[in-house]
Design an enzyme around this catalytic site. Sequence first.
Site, mmCIF file in Angstrom:
data_model
loop_
_atom_site.group_PDB
_atom_site.id
_atom_site.type_symbol
_atom_site.label_atom_id
_atom_site.label_comp_id
_atom_site.label_asym_id
_atom_site.label_seq_id
_atom_site.Cartn_x
_atom_site.Cartn_y
_atom_site.Cartn_z
ATOM 1 N N ASP A 293 -1.263 -18.094 -0.732
ATOM 2 C CA ASP A 293 -2.392 -18.846 -1.306
ATOM 3 C C ASP A 293 -2.641 -20.133 -0.518
ATOM 4 O OD1 ASP A 293 0.123 -19.536 -2.247
ATOM 5 O OD2 ASP A 293 -0.485 -19.855 -4.332
ATOM 6 N N ASP B 55 -9.563 -10.526 7.140
ATOM 7 C CA ASP B 55 -11.000 -10.610 6.845
ATOM 8 C C ASP B 55 -11.426 -12.069 6.691
ATOM 9 O OD1 ASP B 55 -10.946 -7.828 6.783
ATOM 10 O OD2 ASP B 55 -12.353 -7.704 5.118
ATOM 11 N N TYR C 174 0.845 -1.195 0.000
ATOM 12 C CA TYR C 174 0.000 0.000 0.000
ATOM 13 C C TYR C 174 0.881 1.245 0.000
ATOM 14 C CZ TYR C 174 -3.849 -3.194 1.126
ATOM 15 O OH TYR C 174 -4.773 -4.209 1.110
ATOM 16 N N LYS D 248 5.183 -14.930 -0.435
ATOM 17 C CA LYS D 248 4.870 -15.345 -1.801
ATOM 18 C C LYS D 248 6.159 -15.222 -2.582
ATOM 19 C CE LYS D 248 2.247 -16.898 -4.962
ATOM 20 N NZ LYS D 248 1.797 -18.317 -4.916
ATOM 21 N N ASP E 100 -4.178 -7.793 5.315
ATOM 22 C CA ASP E 100 -5.519 -7.241 5.134
ATOM 23 C C ASP E 100 -6.478 -8.348 4.693
ATOM 24 O OD1 ASP E 100 -7.621 -5.521 4.822
ATOM 25 O OD2 ASP E 100 -6.780 -4.398 3.145
HETATM 26 MG MG MG Z 1 -9.732 -4.864 5.091
#
Ligand code: MG
Length: 353
Positions: A218, A246, A135, A185, A242
């Site tokens: 993954d 979730d 980000y 990754k 992130d």
């Molecule tokens: Mg989020």
Amino acid sequence: MHSHRIALIPGDGIGREVTPAACAVLDAVASRHGIRFGYDEFDWSCTRYEATGAMMPDDGLDRIRAHDAIFLGAVGAPGVPDHVSLWGLLIPIRRQFRQYVNLRPIRVFPGLPSPLRDADGVDFTVVRENVEGEYSEVGGRFGTGFGEELAVQEAVFTRAGVTRIADYACALAARRRGHLTSATKSNGIVHTMPFWDEVVAERAAAHPEVSLAREHIDALCAKVVLDPGRFDVIVASNLFGDILSDLAAAVAGGIGIAPAANLNPEREFPSMFEPVHGSAPDIAGTGVANPLGAIWTAAMLLDHLGHAEAAAEVETAMAAVLARTAVRTPDLGGTASTAEFTRTVLAHLEEAK
Ligand code: MG
Ligand code: NAI
């Protein structure tokens, strides 16, 4: 008597409905632990953006810099692009106050079914890097509107940044069950992720009481679904953390209960506490938002301010409501309102004395 000044940013939608629940719980435990909370409320939100063109005033950060903590409900409105609410408020607070740890605990509570079979006893924490990584603002768009249009966005990983998040995660794992899983990754992302792996391995080696496992993101997502009980602490970059958190919140029975803390561990700046969920425009104003995410977040705030016992009482009361009563908001299959659910938690808190 410990006095704490909290900057309250209820935000938009259900953020405004769950923030009072968190404050009611904070005040209820505070009175019996010799703590006093004072709140300064700020209307920073998409509603403010629509009226004035800015999520917060120019000197916003200065107004909350001296507070002991920040509590944020949620921001977001259908008419305001999500990048405006994120980059106009949350990201400046996280970055300017060096809140480089995003802590997201996940627990499957008795009485709150997970969508998974065999998820009893799941209890792990995602430690997400919160200020760099994928980000980043580095990049740009070129040739807009032409066939050769291109967009470039650079991921930024620094030795200092990876070191401090890895150290935080190792220390947390050492206080828990001693298992650290690092999300990577490095097979596909060939520069930043091998660097992440190297630095995390270096830091884990400096914490001999912690065992380190490395998993590609993954495969890790699949394992969080297939065998969530194996995890203790997962450390991940900004993007991977992130997504994982979730996913993990869903494993634990829904986004409405998930808490988060944005921490500045050195305490040079206030840390920010916010439930994981957004402003939920689909149910905003109907009084049925689940306040558990905000209440658990309040427990994290208590813990950060040095009141571990008070924090534990809040968690015990939450667990008791779920285990011993059928009171649930509609997202968890019940009919209770936000206010009813909050009253039930307060009643159990009273018993937990
Ligand atoms: Mg989020
Ligand atoms: P959301 O979390 O607001 O809602 C997703 C779904 O979960 C909705 O169906 C909603 O009703 C339900 N839900 C969420 N929290 C709940 C609660 N406490 N009780 C009961 N049901 C709950 O995510 P969505 O819809 O993607 O985003 C809505 C707005 O919120 C957007 O503007 C988004 O940018 C913003 N947002 C803000 C965040 C923040 O302030 N940190 C985080 C995530 C989204």
